[in-house]
Write an enzyme that holds these catalytic residues in place. Sequence first.
Site, PDB file in Angstrom:
ATOM      1  N   SER A   1      50.832  43.874  53.977  1.00  0.00           N
ATOM      2  CA  SER A   1      51.685  42.739  53.494  1.00  0.00           C
ATOM      3  C   SER A   1      51.585  42.628  51.814  1.00  0.00           C
ATOM      4  O   SER A   1      52.250  41.925  51.305  1.00  0.00           O
ATOM      5  CB  SER A   1      50.790  41.755  53.925  1.00  0.00           C
ATOM      6  N   TYR A   2      51.246  43.709  51.333  1.00  0.00           N
ATOM      7  CA  TYR A   2      51.231  43.602  49.799  1.00  0.00           C
ATOM      8  C   TYR A   2      52.425  44.207  49.165  1.00  0.00           C
ATOM      9  O   TYR A   2      53.090  45.220  49.245  1.00  0.00           O
ATOM     10  CB  TYR A   2      50.048  44.657  49.138  1.00  0.00           C
ATOM     11  N   GLY A   3      52.950  43.222  48.542  1.00  0.00           N
ATOM     12  CA  GLY A   3      54.526  43.255  47.999  1.00  0.00           C
ATOM     13  C   GLY A   3      55.232  42.137  48.492  1.00  0.00           C
ATOM     14  O   GLY A   3      55.120  41.570  49.577  1.00  0.00           O
TER      15      GLY A   3
END
Length: 401
Positions: free
Chosen positions: A110-112
Amino acid sequence: QLQTQLLNSVRHSYSTNFCLEVLTMSMMPFLSRVLLVYLSIQSVAGLVANRPKVGRIAAGPIEISRLGCGTWSWGNKLLWDYDPSQDEEIYRAYRAVRDAGVTIFDTADSYGTLELNGRAEILLGQFERRFQQEKSTDKSSMFDIGSILGSDTASKNNKQQVATKFAPYPWRISRGSLVQAAKESLKRLEQDKLCVAQLHWSTANYQPFQEGALWEGIADVYDAGLCEAVGISNYGPQQLSKFSEKMKERDVPIAVAQVQYSLLTARNNEILDACDAAGCRLISYSPLCLGLLSGKYDLDNLPRSGNPRRQLFRELLPGAQPLLGTLKAVAQEVNKTPSQVAINWAIQKGTVPIPGARNLAQAEENLGAVGWSLSRATVEELDVASAGVQKKMIENIFQTR
């Protein structure tokens, strides 16, 4: 040709003086050049021997670097003002920590932000391929200085270790969805196997029926050969104990459990004890409390308007002044920065901190936290100052007991 090969060997890691010496060799007789190379190597060996390297520590069934690197900011526009134009500078930070022996990189699917979702995993894969290519080029030289000196980058222990987290999205309600998530992460990384597959948070507080499928699913990821071990994030000691029992039933090893852990977080020894019982290592994320413990912020110098950290720091800074004062005093006493003291404090607690690094300066500052240790008395002094802070850093909303 000799000059070119030597320059390729030293251009990333060694002193400018050595490079200048190599450049002047064309004016010397061959034997003198060989002698100069030998003496230069001895000089560089002394420099490398004195350079602190990141050590190793057990994490369940695997071994990881004593200091890690978090990648939350790689792709995050809201909190960290990420832009793809920053990628080259981020790579310089990546190269610096890899050269120093950092192997464990914490990331998440989920990073971004928005269209950049998964960006951190993509960059991790790209950066490691580039890093290995550059190292391979260095080793193809006649004089592979890194190998001659036995540097960490030539060591088998320096393999990149990706620990990615899978978000328990509402639609991930089947165990198969976790296996699919792992395959998608590996596709973004362009790799075959994760070091650690982690659950990003527990759904026990708001959707408990999903938890069982998530636990079975993360075990399935291990059974499918997609990771070396599993881990969890934002689990408290009680939930970690339950998770540990389930993994024992499935004969799946747990490597890490991570929580927000810093001088400004409310904490006790229960999570450390729970990690010991589960046979895993505690990873301390946000060891600098989103940068507040760096000493670079005050009420007249806050993050930009619109950044959520601005209001948070405005609320926390007044009550944190005694702690920040103690942190600054200790830093001066040990000739380090407040950030380095805060990270070393987390190391002395037996955790593996994963501070982020978006540029070379941040990477070098983080690396300055290793190679030395705070005394027990100083750790206790910081503990007292930390306990005196009335308003602590807010917990992650998904943190369980």
